[in-house]
Design an enzyme around this catalytic site. Structure first.
Site, PDB file in Angstrom:
ATOM      1  N   CYS A 167       0.830  -1.209   0.000  1.00  9.83           N
ATOM      2  CA  CYS A 167       0.000   0.000   0.000  1.00  9.83           C
ATOM      3  C   CYS A 167       0.868   1.265   0.000  1.00  9.83           C
ATOM      4  CB  CYS A 167      -0.869   0.046   1.242  1.00  9.83           C
ATOM      5  SG  CYS A 167      -1.909  -1.400   1.421  1.00  9.83           S
ATOM      6  N   ARG A 173       5.264  -0.350  -6.079  1.00 12.59           N
ATOM      7  CA  ARG A 173       5.216  -1.111  -4.828  1.00 12.59           C
ATOM      8  C   ARG A 173       4.164  -2.216  -4.877  1.00 12.59           C
ATOM      9  NH1 ARG A 173       7.477   1.552  -0.399  1.00 12.59           N
ATOM     10  NH2 ARG A 173       6.024   0.451   0.932  1.00 12.59           N
ATOM     11  N   TRP A 198      -3.168  -2.547  -1.485  1.00 15.83           N
ATOM     12  CA  TRP A 198      -2.833  -3.930  -1.842  1.00 15.83           C
ATOM     13  C   TRP A 198      -3.662  -4.782  -0.894  1.00 15.83           C
ATOM     14  CZ3 TRP A 198      -0.274  -8.138   0.534  1.00 15.83           C
ATOM     15  CH2 TRP A 198       0.249  -9.096  -0.341  1.00 15.83           C
ATOM     16  N   ASN A 248      -1.837   2.364   5.922  1.00 20.27           N
ATOM     17  CA  ASN A 248      -0.978   1.222   5.569  1.00 20.27           C
ATOM     18  C   ASN A 248      -0.757   0.415   6.841  1.00 20.27           C
ATOM     19  OD1 ASN A 248      -0.692   2.284   3.061  1.00 20.27           O
ATOM     20  ND2 ASN A 248       1.485   2.716   3.202  1.00 20.27           N
ATOM     21  N   GLY A 249      -0.685  -0.895   6.710  1.00 22.15           N
ATOM     22  CA  GLY A 249      -0.461  -1.732   7.892  1.00 22.15           C
ATOM     23  C   GLY A 249      -1.696  -2.559   8.185  1.00 22.15           C
ATOM     24  N   GLU A 290      17.396 -18.444  -6.393  1.00 15.10           N
ATOM     25  CA  GLU A 290      17.087 -17.085  -6.840  1.00 15.10           C
ATOM     26  C   GLU A 290      16.634 -17.087  -8.309  1.00 15.10           C
ATOM     27  OE1 GLU A 290      16.393 -14.419  -5.566  1.00 15.10           O
ATOM     28  OE2 GLU A 290      16.814 -12.836  -6.992  1.00 15.10           O
ATOM     29  N   LYS A 299      13.012 -15.659  -9.466  1.00 15.32           N
ATOM     30  CA  LYS A 299      12.872 -14.586 -10.463  1.00 15.32           C
ATOM     31  C   LYS A 299      11.874 -15.007 -11.543  1.00 15.32           C
ATOM     32  CE  LYS A 299      14.106 -11.600  -9.045  1.00 15.32           C
ATOM     33  NZ  LYS A 299      14.549 -11.701  -7.730  1.00 15.32           N
ATOM     34  N   GLU A 307       8.272 -15.091 -10.147  1.00 12.92           N
ATOM     35  CA  GLU A 307       7.737 -13.779  -9.798  1.00 12.92           C
ATOM     36  C   GLU A 307       7.173 -13.029 -10.990  1.00 12.92           C
ATOM     37  OE1 GLU A 307      10.125 -11.734  -6.172  1.00 12.92           O
ATOM     38  OE2 GLU A 307      11.324 -12.166  -7.926  1.00 12.92           O
ATOM     39  N   HIS A 320      16.814 -37.480  -5.704  1.00 13.04           N
ATOM     40  CA  HIS A 320      16.037 -37.952  -4.563  1.00 13.04           C
ATOM     41  C   HIS A 320      14.561 -37.579  -4.675  1.00 13.04           C
ATOM     42  CE1 HIS A 320      19.626 -39.354  -2.599  1.00 13.04           C
ATOM     43  NE2 HIS A 320      20.183 -38.167  -2.769  1.00 13.04           N
ATOM     44  N   LYS A 330       6.419  -4.659  -3.727  1.00 12.73           N
ATOM     45  CA  LYS A 330       7.860  -4.408  -3.623  1.00 12.73           C
ATOM     46  C   LYS A 330       8.320  -4.479  -2.174  1.00 12.73           C
ATOM     47  CE  LYS A 330      11.923  -3.126  -5.023  1.00 12.73           C
ATOM     48  NZ  LYS A 330      12.735  -4.284  -5.470  1.00 12.73           N
TER      49      LYS A 330
HETATM   50  C1  G6P Z   1       9.014  -8.754  -1.332  1.00  9.21           C
HETATM   51  C2  G6P Z   1       9.619  -8.456  -2.690  1.00  9.21           C
HETATM   52  C3  G6P Z   1      10.891  -9.276  -2.877  1.00  9.21           C
HETATM   53  C4  G6P Z   1      11.869  -8.994  -1.741  1.00  9.21           C
HETATM   54  C5  G6P Z   1      11.214  -9.272  -0.373  1.00  9.21           C
HETATM   55  C6  G6P Z   1      12.097  -8.746   0.766  1.00  9.21           C
HETATM   56  O1  G6P Z   1       8.528 -10.034  -1.310  1.00  9.21           O
HETATM   57  O2  G6P Z   1       8.706  -8.743  -3.722  1.00  9.21           O
HETATM   58  O3  G6P Z   1      11.513  -8.913  -4.098  1.00  9.21           O
HETATM   59  O4  G6P Z   1      12.988  -9.799  -1.887  1.00  9.21           O
HETATM   60  O5  G6P Z   1       9.976  -8.569  -0.279  1.00  9.21           O
HETATM   61  O6  G6P Z   1      12.176  -7.344   0.659  1.00  9.21           O
HETATM   62  P1  G6P Z   1      13.283  -6.466   1.336  1.00  9.21           P
HETATM   63  O7  G6P Z   1      12.891  -5.054   1.041  1.00  9.21           O
HETATM   64  O8  G6P Z   1      13.242  -6.764   2.817  1.00  9.21           O
HETATM   65  O9  G6P Z   1      14.593  -6.845   0.753  1.00  9.21           O
END
Ligand code: G6P
Length: 612
Positions: free
Chosen positions: A2, A27, A76, A102-103, A485, A489, A492, A508, A607
């Site tokens: 948000c 975000r 969000w 927010n929150g 990772e 990616k 996502e 396994h 984000k």
């Molecule tokens: C969200 C984002 C990820 C990020 C994670 C941790 O899930 O979509 O890309 O890695 O938060 O975020 P931070 O700001 O703590 O690195």
């Protein structure tokens, strides 16, 4: 997640609010809204979907366009689906209070029942509307807006960043925070409130960061800050460190691509002034104050979420390998709830791009309460995690806008490498070995450039398999977290199902998945277990899998086993993740573009995740 924007000044609020919301789009959000005081009433415009929809809606509400004060929000969804009724701002049932939040208000249900018993009615399923009605309830009895917000915040458990308007006090905005960031930008006779500096930076670089349990009361051209216990506070005006240019696309199609290509520069910025080649020393100003404690530390725990957690896994290898100190990595969301054992001599390192991730922050607090030395590896300067640590190292990666983290990840790994070298050198590492590592680290940005040059070739390879719905990413040692990772990616941004595994684990269980044409990405640079990885590749090929390998430049032999090869320059094993992750970032990006996905605003993702 948000986003909040508020404006009070001499200009038309709507323009600044909508522009601010657009800057917060990255975000992640699914509805948006604006509220202003016009003709003695609180007028709102809100709707599900994109800011463009909101602009259409605003055109139907000209009264908002005239106001010089207002609040706005991108939501969000957490409590209730993304509908117009659930979008912010939320008005109290008597139309006197409007709020963006927010929150999460954790005790919203008992508060809602109490308010209902007082005759209050609700139009949404949100926890936030409870807070606007709660403020209205206290305002109805005291007639004092600021006092009503203060009293309401005392009743709330959970987290909030809020901006509140009162119909009867049309020249005032009250803002407050606990656990959700809120910044006030101070312009020329105007104030811009926002949850993220990117909504402010076009107007002013001067900001005040509100602290937890603190309120800002802005009246016309004056602001004061108080705690929610009504104790006046003094906040220094700080400078936002980045400019508007840094959050522009600069000719790239997407922020993610721009940020992938920025990595040579972001790592150079991250290393700048920290590698003292002459004295063969790593200098990290942010940890000098705890240097003695650090050297005596017997165990490190990295804690983080998402991509930052993967960086933590690499940190574990680096600390054990280069500094010979036990290290482990914990999901922040798990760590905080499992009553972790923190013995004397334990340091916890929170890794976070945003510095605001709720779970990471809570894990850090848990560790600190239990007596651990609390350290941070953070990108956002002045963020909550950065402020709450005993010491730390900033990434200096510049703002990261793409939801899928790229340049923050490589800078996190670069910082961990410097920390491991710093500790290793103080413990046992010879000057000669230290110098060799430092030189290799300094060469990484240039080496990344050579990997980026393969971007078009990577697109061609991906175009052959972008329609496949299941992928595996396999790596060993330092490259096992890179496999995780790479898979994350791809998930996502292209919504392809992908799994990352240590290569030897494939036999396994996951080997049952391999079938003709299934893409399997092997991260197979030169390393001690290279021959074993080749055996794993053979196992995949025998079952018809489509093998993509990431290999060390000059390795021609691997072409016999793989359908496609992406090359990375040679470097010490400990530094390989900084190179091997680059083709995987490009692979995910190209797959998402080929599949027509919205790369910078992937569905359902945020984000910065500021709720638990
Ligand atoms: C969200 C984002 C990820 C990020 C994670 C941790 O899930 O979509 O890309 O890695 O938060 O975020 P931070 O700001 O703590 O690195």
């Amino acid at each position: 997640m948000c986003g909040i924007v508020g404006y009070i000044g001499h200009r038309k609020a709507q323009d600044i609010l909508v522009e601010g919301l657009k800057r917060l789009e990255y975000r992640g959000y699914d509805s948006a809204g604006v509220c202003a005081v016009a003709d003695g009433a609180l007028v709102t415009a809100k709707c599900p979907g994109r800011i463009a929809n909101l602009e259409e809606r605003l055109a139907e509400v000209p009264a908002i366009g005239q106001a010089t004060l207002g609040i706005a929000h991108t939501r969000w969804a957490t409590h209730g689906s993304p509908t117009e009724a659930n979008a912010h701002p939320h008005l109290s049932d008597d139309g006197r209070i409007a709020l963006v939040h927010n929150g999460i208000i954790e005790n919203y249900l008992p508060l809602k029942q109490w308010l209902q018993s007082k005759g209050r009615t609700f139009a949404s399923q949100t926890d936030s509307e409870v807070l606007s009605n709660l403020i209205a309830e206290f305002y109805a009895s005291s007639g004092d807006f600021v006092e009503a917000v203060r009293t309401a915040l005392h009743e709330v458990t959970g987290t909030y960043g809020i901006a509140v308007l009162c119909r009867d006090e049309p020249d005032r905005i009250v803002a407050a925070r606990r656990g959700s960031p809120l910044i006030v930008g101070i312009g020329q006779d105007e104030y811009i409130i926002a949850s993220d500096a990117s909504a402010i930076v076009a107007h002013t670089a001067n900001v005040v960061y509100l602290h937890d349990n603190e309120m800002a009361v802005i009246d016309g051209d004056q602001m004061r800050t108080i705690t929610i216990d009504n104790v006046p506070t003094t906040r220094e005006v700080e400078l936002i460190e980045y400019s508007l240019e840094e959050i522009a696309l600069d000719g790239f199609d997407h922020f993610m691509l721009k940020e992938i290509f920025e990595q040579p520069q972001s790592i150079r910025d991250c290393l700048r002034g920290r590698l003292n080649m002459r004295e063969s020393r790593v200098q990290l100003g942010g940890i000098e104050s705890v240097a003695r404690e650090l050297v005596k530390t017997r165990r490190f725990i990295f804690t983080a979420c998402g991509t930052a957690w993967h960086a933590g896994l690499i940190g574990e290898f680096l600390f054990e390998d280069l500094a010979r100190i036990p290290a482990e990595t914990e999901y922040a969301s798990e760590f905080r709830y499992r009553n972790p054992i923190i013995e004397d001599g334990t340091a916890v390192i929170a890794i976070s791009q945003s510095g605001e991730t709720a779970d990471t922050l809570a894990a850090l607090r848990e560790a600190r309460d239990k007596g651990a030395l609390a350290l941070g590896i953070v990108n956002a300067v002045g963020s909550t995690i950065a402020r709450e640590t005993d010491a730390g190292v900033y990434l200096h990666a510049g703002p990261e806008i793409g939801v899928a983290s790229t340049k923050a990840f490589t800078c996190q790994v670069a910082v961990e490498t410097m920390l491991a070298l710093y500790l290793g050198r103080r413990k046992f590492m010879s000057q000669e070995i230290m110098t060799r590592f430092m030189e290799a680290l300094a060469a990484i940005p240039g080496q990344i450039e050579t990997v980026l040059a393969q971007s078009d070739m990577i697109r061609d390879v991906v175009s052959r398999v972008a329609d496949r719905e299941n992928w595996l990413f396999l790596g060993r040692g330092y490259n096992y977290p890179v496999a995780l990772e790479g898979a994350l990616k791809l998930k996502e941004i292209s919504y392809i199902h992908a799994e990352g595994l240590p290569a030897a684990e494939m036999k396994h269980g996951p080997i049952a998945l391999i079938h003709k044409g299934m893409p399997v990405v092997f991260i197979a640079p030169r390393c001690g277990v290279y021959d074993k990885i080749i055996s794993n590749i053979e196992e995949v090929r025998a079952r018809g899998g489509y093998v993509i390998a990431v290999a060390t430049e000059g390795n021609k032999e691997i072409r016999r086993y793989a359908d496609a090869v992406f090359y990375v320059p040679d470097c010490p094993q400990a530094l390989q993740p900084l190179l091997t992750v680059i083709p995987l970032q490009l692979l995910a990006y190209q797959a998402a573009v080929l599949r027509g996905c919205n790369v910078d605003k992937p569905r359902n993702l945020a984000k910065s995740v500021t709720v638990e």
